[in-house]
Design an enzyme around this catalytic site. Structure first.
Site, PDB file in Angstrom:
ATOM      1  N   MET A  74      67.789  29.942  32.565  1.00 10.96           N
ATOM      2  CA  MET A  74      66.755  30.870  32.098  1.00 10.96           C
ATOM      3  C   MET A  74      65.375  30.570  32.674  1.00 10.96           C
ATOM      4  O   MET A  74      64.378  31.151  32.254  1.00 10.96           O
ATOM      5  CB  MET A  74      66.681  30.861  30.566  1.00 10.96           C
ATOM      6  CG  MET A  74      67.977  31.227  29.892  1.00 10.96           C
ATOM      7  SD  MET A  74      68.604  32.818  30.450  1.00 10.96           S
ATOM      8  CE  MET A  74      70.174  32.830  29.629  1.00 10.96           C
ATOM      9  N   CYS A  75      65.305  29.667  33.615  1.00  9.21           N
ATOM     10  CA  CYS A  75      64.040  29.268  34.223  1.00  9.21           C
ATOM     11  C   CYS A  75      63.670  30.247  35.334  1.00  9.21           C
ATOM     12  O   CYS A  75      64.483  30.538  36.206  1.00  9.21           O
ATOM     13  CB  CYS A  75      64.195  27.854  34.771  1.00  9.21           C
ATOM     14  SG  CYS A  75      62.678  26.976  34.932  1.00  9.21           S
ATOM     15  N   HIS A  76      62.441  30.752  35.295  1.00 12.86           N
ATOM     16  CA  HIS A  76      61.980  31.690  36.319  1.00 12.86           C
ATOM     17  C   HIS A  76      61.718  30.972  37.635  1.00 12.86           C
ATOM     18  O   HIS A  76      61.284  29.828  37.657  1.00 12.86           O
ATOM     19  CB  HIS A  76      60.689  32.386  35.867  1.00 12.86           C
ATOM     20  CG  HIS A  76      60.893  33.319  34.737  1.00 12.86           C
ATOM     21  ND1 HIS A  76      60.879  32.902  33.426  1.00 12.86           N
ATOM     22  CD2 HIS A  76      61.129  34.649  34.707  1.00 12.86           C
ATOM     23  CE1 HIS A  76      61.090  33.934  32.640  1.00 12.86           C
ATOM     24  NE2 HIS A  76      61.248  35.017  33.389  1.00 12.86           N
ATOM     25  N   MET A 112      59.222  22.735  33.053  1.00 10.83           N
ATOM     26  CA  MET A 112      60.587  22.413  33.476  1.00 10.83           C
ATOM     27  C   MET A 112      60.603  21.837  34.888  1.00 10.83           C
ATOM     28  O   MET A 112      61.392  20.939  35.193  1.00 10.83           O
ATOM     29  CB  MET A 112      61.494  23.644  33.379  1.00 10.83           C
ATOM     30  CG  MET A 112      61.672  24.172  31.968  1.00 10.83           C
ATOM     31  SD  MET A 112      62.092  22.908  30.728  1.00 10.83           S
ATOM     32  CE  MET A 112      63.621  22.277  31.373  1.00 10.83           C
ATOM     33  N   GLU A 113      59.724  22.335  35.747  1.00  4.72           N
ATOM     34  CA  GLU A 113      59.644  21.815  37.113  1.00  4.72           C
ATOM     35  C   GLU A 113      59.181  20.363  37.108  1.00  4.72           C
ATOM     36  O   GLU A 113      59.700  19.535  37.869  1.00  4.72           O
ATOM     37  CB  GLU A 113      58.697  22.685  37.952  1.00  4.72           C
ATOM     38  CG  GLU A 113      59.272  24.031  38.332  1.00  4.72           C
ATOM     39  CD  GLU A 113      59.291  25.077  37.223  1.00  4.72           C
ATOM     40  OE1 GLU A 113      59.850  26.164  37.457  1.00  4.72           O
ATOM     41  OE2 GLU A 113      58.763  24.826  36.113  1.00  4.72           O
ATOM     42  N   ASP A 127      70.769   6.242  42.485  1.00  4.74           N
ATOM     43  CA  ASP A 127      71.751   6.427  43.558  1.00  4.74           C
ATOM     44  C   ASP A 127      71.568   5.406  44.675  1.00  4.74           C
ATOM     45  O   ASP A 127      72.543   4.865  45.187  1.00  4.74           O
ATOM     46  CB  ASP A 127      71.650   7.841  44.124  1.00  4.74           C
ATOM     47  CG  ASP A 127      72.578   8.045  45.306  1.00  4.74           C
ATOM     48  OD1 ASP A 127      73.809   7.857  45.134  1.00  4.74           O
ATOM     49  OD2 ASP A 127      72.088   8.368  46.403  1.00  4.74           O
TER      50      ASP A 127
END
Length: 158
Positions: A74-76, A112-113, A127
């Site tokens: 749902m992230c634009h 969110m970014e 990693d």
């Protein structure tokens, strides 16, 4: 509280931001990765076979911010003005704290970014040194600050 990502039939939808005002948006997120002394020393002494760990984590964090809308449904998709990443060495605890600051001029925020940037940066560190320490832990990924938009400023409680 009304969930804006659900329609009248309780089905998922992407929120329409078309009528929102374009404003400057800034978000700062952080997180930490802790490891054993051998892994920490290998990173700070540039002895990791896969290459320069912290520099690679910075690049990965930038890529993570740019790819956020491809991974969170749902992230634009928004144009980013900048992504700034700082990694602090915490020798006493054999850990690194990663900060990501994301900035845009848009109709929606970049929280969110910033969170994705931190997560991908920390996962990249994991990693690159997992051959030395598989017991590393990633913790405390959080939004520290956000500004701009209808909801105004937010600062995490210290």
């Amino acid at each position: 509280m009304l969930l804006t990502h659900l329609n009248e039939e309780n089905q998922p939808k992407m929120v329409d931001i078309g009528d929102k005002e374009t404003t400057e948006r800034i978000a700062l997120a952080s997180g930490r990765i802790s490891m054993n002394k051998e892994a920490y020393d290998a990173i700070v002494n540039h002895c990791v076979k896969k290459g320069p760990v912290l520099q690679t984590a910075i690049i990965a964090g930038i890529m993570g911010a740019k790819k956020t809308s491809e991974l969170i449904p749902m992230c634009h998709s928004i144009m980013l003005n900048g992504v700034d990443i700082d990694i602090l060495e915490e020798k006493e605890t054999c850990s690194f704290k990663l900060y990501a600051r994301v900035k845009t001029q848009a109709k929606t925020g970049v929280e969110m970014e910033a969170l994705m940037s931190v997560s991908i940066g920390l996962l990249t560190i994991y990693d690159m040194v997992k051959a030395i320490d598989k017991s590393m832990t990633i913790s405390g990924v959080m939004l520290e600050h956000k500004s701009g938009g209808k909801s105004g400023d937010y600062n995490a409680k210290k």
